[in-house]
Scaffold this active site. Structure first.
Site, PDB file in Angstrom:
ATOM      1  N   MET A  27      -4.222  27.226 -27.779  1.00  0.00           N
ATOM      2  CA  MET A  27      -4.204  25.971 -28.542  1.00  0.00           C
ATOM      3  C   MET A  27      -3.547  24.860 -27.730  1.00  0.00           C
ATOM      4  SD  MET A  27      -3.216  27.397 -32.346  1.00  0.00           S
ATOM      5  CE  MET A  27      -3.598  25.804 -33.116  1.00  0.00           C
ATOM      6  N   CYS A 120      -6.351  24.886 -13.206  1.00  0.00           N
ATOM      7  CA  CYS A 120      -5.522  25.245 -14.367  1.00  0.00           C
ATOM      8  C   CYS A 120      -6.183  26.370 -15.158  1.00  0.00           C
ATOM      9  CB  CYS A 120      -5.306  24.015 -15.250  1.00  0.00           C
ATOM     10  SG  CYS A 120      -4.272  24.327 -16.693  1.00  0.00           S
ATOM     11  N   CYS A 217      -4.148  15.858 -17.497  1.00  0.00           N
ATOM     12  CA  CYS A 217      -2.983  15.874 -18.376  1.00  0.00           C
ATOM     13  C   CYS A 217      -1.718  15.320 -17.727  1.00  0.00           C
ATOM     14  CB  CYS A 217      -2.744  17.278 -18.924  1.00  0.00           C
ATOM     15  SG  CYS A 217      -2.255  18.504 -17.683  1.00  0.00           S
TER      16      CYS A 217
END
Length: 380
Positions: A27, A120, A217
């Site tokens: 999540m 990632c 990010c």
């Protein structure tokens, strides 16, 4: 627990009741992964939500839409509370810095155009987090990625999402066969993102109208240069803008401010034909510019290949597939000529501009939605 072969398969592909099937959901705090967790919880699965705190940087605590930090962790926790399943936050900041951020900076300074989201997925989410899911005795791990996992004659296959506008196959090419057997992508078949938001509203999730994250990010507002300046201060050193013959045309204030294919902002005037950045040389602090024709190429060297075909990659002299050399480009016809099990020369049928080291080259079946893996473009 042994599987009951007489039971029909549940929606995650296991021959047992959903309540007996544990699934870890990765999540990020966004609407996609939140809907996956809520959907599976409503279906009665034993859902465990896990969020990775990948970075903080202080300001991230107040920045929304920055996957895996600050407010997004809070949003993931609220979804878990709403749907009534446990949620854990794991501190992966050091792992993320070592496996993703440092390579991003070094690759960028080496004149490449890196794609840290792929690293990632490869080195953190589908490696360390996947192992954590196994430690939690989960039957599988689910994510909110828009891609499909379909059953084939030789095992699970990776396929593009039903919604081509949302397809994330370019960023998931390095998913291995072993990982694919454990992963599930419940949103890959949805026709549009609107369907996902409608489900979020149906479940009463606070993130139903949350905007999609647009940036890498840890690169707020897309400002690569400011991030690399903090990580590698020496990269901001000034240098020369030169043509392909080495003639100095202008000065620059750091190679970190330029990318391959860039035309604007070079500070070069009075020339009859426009010039583009064709090479970055961090060692000599040179930005090399040339005509647009120099950006076009048909031969692409590729390494670190992850092959998802049924036969070994180097089992035949060439493969006729379609490839993507940038995430924003459509697949184009190409011939792959293996040099080993993990290296190849890719010949594009039509020349492409702006093919850059550090980008991925992803392999697609020309006649179906299947993805055959891919590799990393290098300088050769």
């Amino acid at each position: 627990m042994p599987l009951d072969q007489d039971k029909p398969l549940n929606s995650l592909g296991f021959a047992k009741d959903p309540s007996e099937t544990r699934v870890v959901v990765a999540m990020s705090g966004g609407v996609d992964s939140s809907v996956v967790a809520a959907m599976l919880a409503e279906e009665g699965y034993d859902v465990v939500g896990v969020t990775l705190q990948l970075y903080d940087h202080g300001a991230a605590l107040a920045k929304q839409g920055a996957c895996c930090a600050g407010l997004d962790i809070h949003d993931a926790r609220r979804v878990a509370e709403t749907m009534g399943f446990p949620h854990y936050v794991l501190d992966y900041e050091n792992v993320f810095k070592d496996a993703v951020i440092d390579e991003f900076a070094d690759s960028y300074l080496g004149g490449a155009t890196p794609v840290p989201c792929i690293r990632c997925n490869e080195r953190v989410k589908f490696k360390d987090l996947l192992e954590t899911a196994k430690d939690l005795e989960a039957d599988c791990m689910a994510t909110g990625h828009y891609i499909q996992r379909l059953s084939g004659s030789e095992g699970p296959e990776l396929h593009s999402a039903a919604d081509a506008a949302r397809d994330q196959s370019y960023f998931l090419f390095s998913t291995t066969r072993e990982q694919l057997s454990y992963l599930r992508f419940p949103l890959g078949h949805l026709p549009t993102k609107d369907e996902t938001r409608a489900l979020a509203a149906k479940y009463g999730l606070s993130v139903a109208d949350k905007p999609d994250s647009q940036d890498i990010c840890f690169v707020p507002n897309g400002d690569y240069a400011s991030v690399i300046r903090k990580l590698r201060p020496e990269a901001a050193a000034p240098g020369d803008i030169v043509d392909t013959a080495g003639t100095v045309l202008a000065q620059h204030d750091g190679v970190i401010n330029y990318t391959i294919g860039q035309r604007r902002g070079l500070g070069i005037g009075g020339l009859s034909d426009p010039l583009y950045v064709v090479k970055l040389d961090a060692d000599s602090r040179q930005v090399v510019v040339g005509p647009k024709s120099m950006l076009a190429t048909r031969s692409v060297p590729v390494r670190e290949i992850n092959w998802l075909g049924d036969a070994p990659f180097d089992s035949q002299p060439e493969w006729h597939l379609a490839v993507k050399v940038r995430s924003t480009r459509p697949p184009t016809d190409a011939i792959l000529r293996p040099l080993s099990a993990t290296t190849a020369t890719v010949e594009l049928v039509a020349a492409e501009e702006g093919v850059s080291p550090g980008q991925a080259c992803v392999f697609y079946d020309r006649d179906s939605s299947r993805i055959f893996g891919g590799g990393w473009i290098h300088k050769g």
